[in-house]
Design a protein around this motif. Structure first.
Motif, PDB file in Angstrom:
ATOM      1  N   PRO A 129       1.158  -1.197  -0.022  1.00 60.99           N
ATOM      2  CA  PRO A 129      -0.483   0.294   0.010  1.00 60.99           C
ATOM      3  C   PRO A 129       0.556   1.678   0.388  1.00 60.99           C
ATOM      4  O   PRO A 129       1.928   1.161   0.710  1.00 60.99           O
ATOM      5  N   LEU A 130       0.633   2.540  -0.362  1.00 60.76           N
ATOM      6  CA  LEU A 130       0.975   3.701  -0.642  1.00 60.76           C
ATOM      7  C   LEU A 130       0.072   4.446  -0.645  1.00 60.76           C
ATOM      8  O   LEU A 130      -0.870   4.625  -0.494  1.00 60.76           O
ATOM      9  N   THR A 131       0.199   5.872  -0.495  1.00 64.33           N
ATOM     10  CA  THR A 131      -0.073   7.243   0.314  1.00 64.33           C
ATOM     11  C   THR A 131      -0.433   8.053  -1.075  1.00 64.33           C
ATOM     12  O   THR A 131       0.228   7.652  -1.831  1.00 64.33           O
ATOM     13  N   VAL A 132      -1.394   8.333  -1.735  1.00 60.05           N
ATOM     14  CA  VAL A 132      -1.916   9.207  -2.257  1.00 60.05           C
ATOM     15  C   VAL A 132      -0.606   9.685  -2.948  1.00 60.05           C
ATOM     16  O   VAL A 132      -0.260   9.842  -4.484  1.00 60.05           O
ATOM     17  N   ALA A 133      -0.252  11.267  -1.545  1.00 57.69           N
ATOM     18  CA  ALA A 133       1.104  11.108  -2.106  1.00 57.69           C
ATOM     19  C   ALA A 133       2.375  10.176  -2.920  1.00 57.69           C
ATOM     20  O   ALA A 133       2.952  11.182  -3.421  1.00 57.69           O
ATOM     21  N   GLN A 134       2.128   9.829  -1.935  1.00 57.80           N
ATOM     22  CA  GLN A 134       3.267   8.857  -3.272  1.00 57.80           C
ATOM     23  C   GLN A 134       2.987   8.075  -4.399  1.00 57.80           C
ATOM     24  O   GLN A 134       3.566   7.765  -4.984  1.00 57.80           O
ATOM     25  N   ILE A 135       1.769   7.567  -4.311  1.00 57.58           N
ATOM     26  CA  ILE A 135       1.269   7.711  -5.688  1.00 57.58           C
ATOM     27  C   ILE A 135       1.806   8.703  -7.008  1.00 57.58           C
ATOM     28  O   ILE A 135       1.910   7.916  -7.705  1.00 57.58           O
ATOM     29  N   ALA A 136       1.247   9.695  -6.809  1.00 54.65           N
ATOM     30  CA  ALA A 136       1.334  10.811  -7.162  1.00 54.65           C
ATOM     31  C   ALA A 136       2.764  11.034  -7.770  1.00 54.65           C
ATOM     32  O   ALA A 136       3.425  11.015  -8.935  1.00 54.65           O
ATOM     33  N   ARG A 137       4.140  10.898  -6.487  1.00 55.44           N
ATOM     34  CA  ARG A 137       5.180  11.374  -7.820  1.00 55.44           C
ATOM     35  C   ARG A 137       5.648  10.385  -7.964  1.00 55.44           C
ATOM     36  O   ARG A 137       6.153  10.357  -9.726  1.00 55.44           O
ATOM     37  N   ARG A 138       5.283   9.182  -8.083  1.00 56.55           N
ATOM     38  CA  ARG A 138       5.851   7.619  -8.495  1.00 56.55           C
ATOM     39  C   ARG A 138       5.137   7.564  -9.745  1.00 56.55           C
ATOM     40  O   ARG A 138       5.946   6.957 -10.879  1.00 56.55           O
ATOM     41  N   MET A 139       3.808   8.161 -10.374  1.00 55.08           N
ATOM     42  CA  MET A 139       3.769   8.311 -11.843  1.00 55.08           C
ATOM     43  C   MET A 139       3.600   9.395 -11.854  1.00 55.08           C
ATOM     44  O   MET A 139       3.069   9.702 -13.355  1.00 55.08           O
ATOM     45  N   GLY A 140       4.369  10.526 -11.653  1.00 52.70           N
ATOM     46  CA  GLY A 140       4.132  12.089 -12.381  1.00 52.70           C
ATOM     47  C   GLY A 140       2.522  12.757 -12.234  1.00 52.70           C
ATOM     48  O   GLY A 140       2.864  12.896 -13.130  1.00 52.70           O
ATOM     49  N   LEU A 141       1.984  12.530 -11.366  1.00 55.25           N
ATOM     50  CA  LEU A 141       0.290  12.807 -11.591  1.00 55.25           C
ATOM     51  C   LEU A 141       0.495  14.612 -10.198  1.00 55.25           C
ATOM     52  O   LEU A 141       1.006  14.054  -9.789  1.00 55.25           O
ATOM     53  N   ALA A 142      -0.793  14.682 -10.435  1.00 53.60           N
ATOM     54  CA  ALA A 142      -0.816  16.034  -9.695  1.00 53.60           C
ATOM     55  C   ALA A 142      -1.700  14.964  -8.363  1.00 53.60           C
ATOM     56  O   ALA A 142      -3.283  14.061  -8.571  1.00 53.60           O
ATOM     57  N   ARG A 143      -1.542  15.297  -6.782  1.00 49.24           N
ATOM     58  CA  ARG A 143      -1.723  15.028  -6.309  1.00 49.24           C
ATOM     59  C   ARG A 143      -3.414  15.095  -5.921  1.00 49.24           C
ATOM     60  O   ARG A 143      -3.843  13.863  -5.639  1.00 49.24           O
ATOM     61  N   GLN A 144      -3.868  15.787  -6.225  1.00 47.94           N
ATOM     62  CA  GLN A 144      -5.464  16.017  -6.249  1.00 47.94           C
ATOM     63  C   GLN A 144      -6.350  15.134  -7.401  1.00 47.94           C
ATOM     64  O   GLN A 144      -7.332  14.724  -6.944  1.00 47.94           O
ATOM     65  N   GLY A 145      -5.214  15.005  -8.253  1.00 48.59           N
ATOM     66  CA  GLY A 145      -6.423  14.075  -9.145  1.00 48.59           C
ATOM     67  C   GLY A 145      -5.990  12.739  -8.466  1.00 48.59           C
ATOM     68  O   GLY A 145      -7.458  12.128  -8.799  1.00 48.59           O
ATOM     69  N   VAL A 146      -4.803  12.524  -8.627  1.00 42.19           N
ATOM     70  CA  VAL A 146      -4.701  10.738  -7.746  1.00 42.19           C
ATOM     71  C   VAL A 146      -6.147  10.676  -6.126  1.00 42.19           C
ATOM     72  O   VAL A 146      -6.319   9.854  -6.486  1.00 42.19           O
TER      73      VAL A 146
END
Length: 146
Positions: free
Chosen positions: A54-71
């Motif tokens: 499991p990952l936090t929303v911020a970790q997912i966003a960083r790994r995928m190059g996405l905006a945290r709010q979108g994630v």
């Protein structure tokens, strides 16, 4: 300032990457539609699946190059569908960990099967070495941008 020959070539690569991204998103949407998914949802679940925990929303966003709010919006949608769960995060009480549920795992298995068939067809006639060389170049460019 005028671009060097290398700068011109890299500009062409960047523009082609933008076009490729659009095509990949469209192909991903077509691939995942039978499972009730989209490319964006698959991308978020794929980040968790690839990391293996499991990952936090911020970790997912960083790994995928996405905006945290979108994630966060996508995670909320995935949670409503029962594809992910939120777990307590001992390190940060306000940032729960996003985990793939049993239902989500089953969906990822089905998407994985469809993606394997699709990508194997796409890779026909291309050498592994040529693909890996292209991958290394893209990683270098991404690293310089970061």
């Amino acid at each position: 300032m005028k671009r060097t020959a290398e700068g011109e070539a890299l500009t062409a690569l960047i523009l082609e990457t933008f076009r490729l991204n659009g095509e990949l998103l469209a192909a991903g949407n077509k691939l995942t539609k039978p499972m009730g998914m989209t490319s964006a949802r698959w991308q978020v679940m794929g980040a968790i699946d690839e990391w293996g925990q499991p990952l936090t929303v911020a970790q997912i966003a960083r790994r995928m190059g996405l905006a945290r709010q979108g994630v966060q919006r996508i995670v909320n949608d995935l949670k409503a569908q029962g594809l992910v769960t939120l777990e307590a995060n001992l390190d940060h009480k306000r940032s729960p960990l996003v985990a793939i549920s049993e239902t989500g795992s089953a969906v990822m298995v089905e998407i994985g099967k469809a993606q394997a068939a699709w990508v194997n067809t796409l890779a026909e006639g291309l050498s592994e070495r040529r693909i890996r060389d292209a991958l290394r170049l893209l990683e270098i460019v991404r690293g310089r941008i970061e």
